[in-house]
Structures are given as structure tokens and as C-alpha cells.
Design a protein around this motif. Structure first.
Motif, mmCIF file in Angstrom:
data_model
loop_
_atom_site.group_PDB
_atom_site.id
_atom_site.type_symbol
_atom_site.label_atom_id
_atom_site.label_comp_id
_atom_site.label_asym_id
_atom_site.label_seq_id
_atom_site.Cartn_x
_atom_site.Cartn_y
_atom_site.Cartn_z
ATOM 1 N N ALA A 34 0.835 -1.205 0.000
ATOM 2 C CA ALA A 34 0.000 0.000 0.000
ATOM 3 C C ALA A 34 0.864 1.248 0.000
ATOM 4 C CB ALA A 34 -0.911 0.013 1.220
ATOM 5 N N GLY A 35 0.428 2.246 -0.761
ATOM 6 C CA GLY A 35 1.016 3.569 -0.691
ATOM 7 C C GLY A 35 0.057 4.475 0.055
ATOM 8 N N ILE A 36 0.578 5.339 0.917
ATOM 9 C CA ILE A 36 -0.261 6.256 1.700
ATOM 10 C C ILE A 36 0.271 7.672 1.581
ATOM 11 C CG2 ILE A 36 -0.991 6.911 4.032
ATOM 12 C CD1 ILE A 36 -1.195 4.019 4.774
ATOM 13 N N ASP A 37 -0.637 8.620 1.378
ATOM 14 C CA ASP A 37 -0.263 10.030 1.348
ATOM 15 C C ASP A 37 -1.452 10.870 1.794
ATOM 16 O OD1 ASP A 37 1.363 12.217 1.027
ATOM 17 O OD2 ASP A 37 1.259 12.261 -1.162
ATOM 18 N N GLU A 38 -1.178 12.137 2.118
ATOM 19 C CA GLU A 38 -2.227 13.029 2.612
ATOM 20 C C GLU A 38 -2.334 14.280 1.760
ATOM 21 O OE1 GLU A 38 -1.383 16.160 3.835
ATOM 22 O OE2 GLU A 38 0.771 15.807 3.732
ATOM 23 N N ALA A 39 -3.432 14.987 1.945
ATOM 24 C CA ALA A 39 -3.634 16.293 1.315
ATOM 25 C C ALA A 39 -4.250 17.227 2.343
ATOM 26 C CB ALA A 39 -4.548 16.173 0.100
ATOM 27 N N GLY A 40 -3.742 18.452 2.407
ATOM 28 C CA GLY A 40 -4.338 19.452 3.280
ATOM 29 C C GLY A 40 -3.669 19.669 4.607
ATOM 30 N N ARG A 41 -2.513 19.069 4.825
ATOM 31 C CA ARG A 41 -1.861 19.219 6.122
ATOM 32 C C ARG A 41 -1.462 20.678 6.394
ATOM 33 N NH1 ARG A 41 3.263 15.682 6.937
ATOM 34 N NH2 ARG A 41 4.391 17.173 8.199
ATOM 35 N N GLY A 42 -1.084 21.397 5.369
ATOM 36 C CA GLY A 42 -0.660 22.773 5.549
ATOM 37 C C GLY A 42 -1.766 23.798 5.375
ATOM 38 N N SER A 43 -2.972 23.334 5.111
ATOM 39 C CA SER A 43 -4.104 24.233 4.932
ATOM 40 C C SER A 43 -4.536 24.821 6.275
ATOM 41 C CB SER A 43 -5.268 23.464 4.300
ATOM 42 O OG SER A 43 -6.413 24.274 4.174
ATOM 43 N N LEU A 44 -5.226 25.947 6.219
ATOM 44 C CA LEU A 44 -5.740 26.575 7.440
ATOM 45 C C LEU A 44 -7.138 26.097 7.792
ATOM 46 C CD1 LEU A 44 -4.732 30.312 6.785
ATOM 47 C CD2 LEU A 44 -3.342 28.454 7.716
ATOM 48 N N ILE A 45 -7.743 25.324 6.900
ATOM 49 C CA ILE A 45 -9.142 24.941 7.096
ATOM 50 C C ILE A 45 -9.353 23.447 6.863
ATOM 51 C CG2 ILE A 45 -9.927 27.209 6.290
ATOM 52 C CD1 ILE A 45 -10.892 25.746 3.714
ATOM 53 N N GLY A 46 -10.467 22.985 7.392
ATOM 54 C CA GLY A 46 -10.984 21.668 7.049
ATOM 55 C C GLY A 46 -10.128 20.503 7.498
ATOM 56 N N PRO A 47 -10.586 19.301 7.165
ATOM 57 C CA PRO A 47 -9.855 18.095 7.541
ATOM 58 C C PRO A 47 -8.636 17.846 6.660
ATOM 59 C CG PRO A 47 -11.750 17.511 6.221
ATOM 60 C CD PRO A 47 -11.846 18.998 6.462
ATOM 61 N N VAL A 48 -7.728 17.051 7.171
ATOM 62 C CA VAL A 48 -6.676 16.458 6.347
ATOM 63 C C VAL A 48 -7.263 15.194 5.738
ATOM 64 C CG1 VAL A 48 -4.439 15.286 6.365
ATOM 65 C CG2 VAL A 48 -4.765 17.375 7.694
ATOM 66 N N ILE A 49 -7.071 15.002 4.450
ATOM 67 C CA ILE A 49 -7.564 13.793 3.787
ATOM 68 C C ILE A 49 -6.389 12.851 3.548
ATOM 69 C CG2 ILE A 49 -8.752 12.857 1.770
ATOM 70 C CD1 ILE A 49 -10.496 14.611 3.579
ATOM 71 N N VAL A 50 -6.543 11.607 3.950
ATOM 72 C CA VAL A 50 -5.482 10.613 3.789
ATOM 73 C C VAL A 50 -5.969 9.510 2.847
ATOM 74 C CG1 VAL A 50 -3.867 9.085 4.948
ATOM 75 C CG2 VAL A 50 -4.756 11.080 6.159
ATOM 76 N N GLY A 51 -5.176 9.252 1.808
ATOM 77 C CA GLY A 51 -5.524 8.211 0.850
ATOM 78 C C GLY A 51 -4.574 7.033 0.940
#
Length: 224
Positions: A34-51
């Protein structure tokens, strides 16, 4: 030989190199990688999404790469190809409340462990972009810039980013002043100016600046 054929051959060779880590692991006897990565960690809003994504061996996905290098159109195309051709795909949201409670790094770690357990097919090895994560009995390896070096991580980065970008587009409908459909919640000049003018929204992470300082100074700007 046509230009299209030359470009396609070059892309196939490039994507083939992205399976270096996966192929080395298969030689060692691992099959469900499996490969795992995230989106939104540096954003000021909302959840972090992990795929999380488990790909078949050496599956050719045209233009597969780090999601940040791809246009929205190419990301969307690859998103559907990954969903339809991967052996297993999962995606989880790390809530604003978790981020504010544990800090964004620790909350993201928790999300990565959760998404690995959410995969319909249990992985026997996990590749992660940059972060070091303990998956218990499942061995793992952290790769710096993994989303540009591993096919599985690149695929996970696309799943996470497309999912979060779609969410940002929906958020912008409720809060059009902030331009979330363009800045995705990151601290652009326009976004920060909107916070100063209109205040923060329920989407903003309260432990992130400038909202953190506003709360500390008891500045009551929240209008929503």
C-alpha cells in the motif's frame, strides 16, 4: 514514429521507474503493498484527507505522478483510473477537532494508521510519503518525496488531493468570500485578507494562525 508514440513510450518508461520500491519489495515476498499520502496538512481549514492505494504489479497509468505536478483535469482522469484498476483503495478524513486536539502532525499519523486498516485488502507492507508511521505488525518504509518516487504513493496522493479539492469547491459555495475553490484553504494573501475582513469560519483550524492569535486576544470576528 509519431510524436505521440515517442511521448507515450517515454511516459511508460518513466512510470515503470516509479515501481522501483514496489518491485524490490515483491522480490522480498511482499504482494499487497500500500502507498499512503495526505492532502491538506498545511491548509488553514478543514480536515486532512489521507488516501491509501494498493496497485497491481506494474500497472501503467498514463501521466501517473505526484498529484501536485498534475493539472486538475489529469488528476481527475487518474482518480477514476485508480479507483477502477487498483486492487484496493481507501480514504479517510482527519477532522478539524482531531487536528486542534492532537496537532496536525499527530492527527495525520492517526489518520494514516486508520486508512491502512480501512483498506478492503489488508496490506502486507506500507510505503508512506515522508512521515514515519508505526503500523504495528505491518512493516513500513518512509520515502522522502515518495509521491514523486513511488507509484503507490503517487496514486494515494491523487486520491487524497482530488477528494479534498472537491470538498474545497463545496466549502466555497457556503463561504464565497474566502476563495476556497482556488486557494483550498492555504494561507494565500487573499485568504488571510478575507479572515481579517470577515473573520474566521467554522472550517478554520483554531490552533492555526491567524485564528489562534484572534482567539488568544479574544477578538470576536466570527460571523458564521
Amino acid at each position: 514514429m509519431t510524436i505521440r508514440k515517442i511521448n507515450l513510450d517515454a511516459d511508460k518508461a518513466r512510470v515503470e521507474k516509479l515501481y522501483k520500491f514496489e518491485n524490490e519489495l515483491r522480490v522480498e515476498g511482499y504482494n499487497l503493498i500500500a502507498g499512503i499520502d495526505e492532502a491538506g496538512r498545511g491548509s488553514l481549514i478543514g480536515p486532512v484527507i489521507v488516501g491509501a492505494v494498493i496497485l497491481p504489479p506494474n500497472l501503467y497509468l498514463e501521466r501517473l505522478d505526484d498529484s501536485k505536478k498534475l493539472s486538475p483535469k489529469i488528476r481527475e482522469k487518474l482518480y477514476y483510473e485508480i479507483i477502477s484498476q487498483a486492487l484496493s483503495v481507501a480514504c479517510v478524513a482527519v477532522s478539524i477537532e482531531e487536528i486542534d486536539k492532537f496537532n496536525v502532525y499527530q492527527a495525520t499519523l492517526r489518520g494514516m494508521i486508520k486508512v491502512a486498516n480501512c483498506l478492503p485488502s489488508k496490506p502486507d507492507f506500507v510505503l508512506i510519503d515522508a512521515m514515519k508511521v508505526d503500523f504495528g505488525k505491518i512493516p513500513s518504509h518512509s520515502i522522502i518525496h515518495g509521491d514523486a518516487l513511488s507509484a503507490s504513493i503517487a496514486a494515494a496522493s491523487i486520491i487524497a488531493k482530488v477528494t479534498r479539492d472537491r470538498m474545497a469547491s463545496d466549502w466555497s459555495k457556503n463561504f464565497p468570500q474566502y476563495g476556497f475553490e482556488k486557494n483550498f484553504g492555504y494561507g494565500t494573501k487573499e485568504h488571510l485578507a478575507a479572515i481579517e475582513k470577515f473573520g474566521f469560519t467554522p472550517l478554520h483550524r483554531k490552533t492555526f494562525e491567524p485564528v489562534k492569535s484572534m482567539l488568544r486576544k479574544n477578538i470576536q470576528l466570527e460571523l458564521f
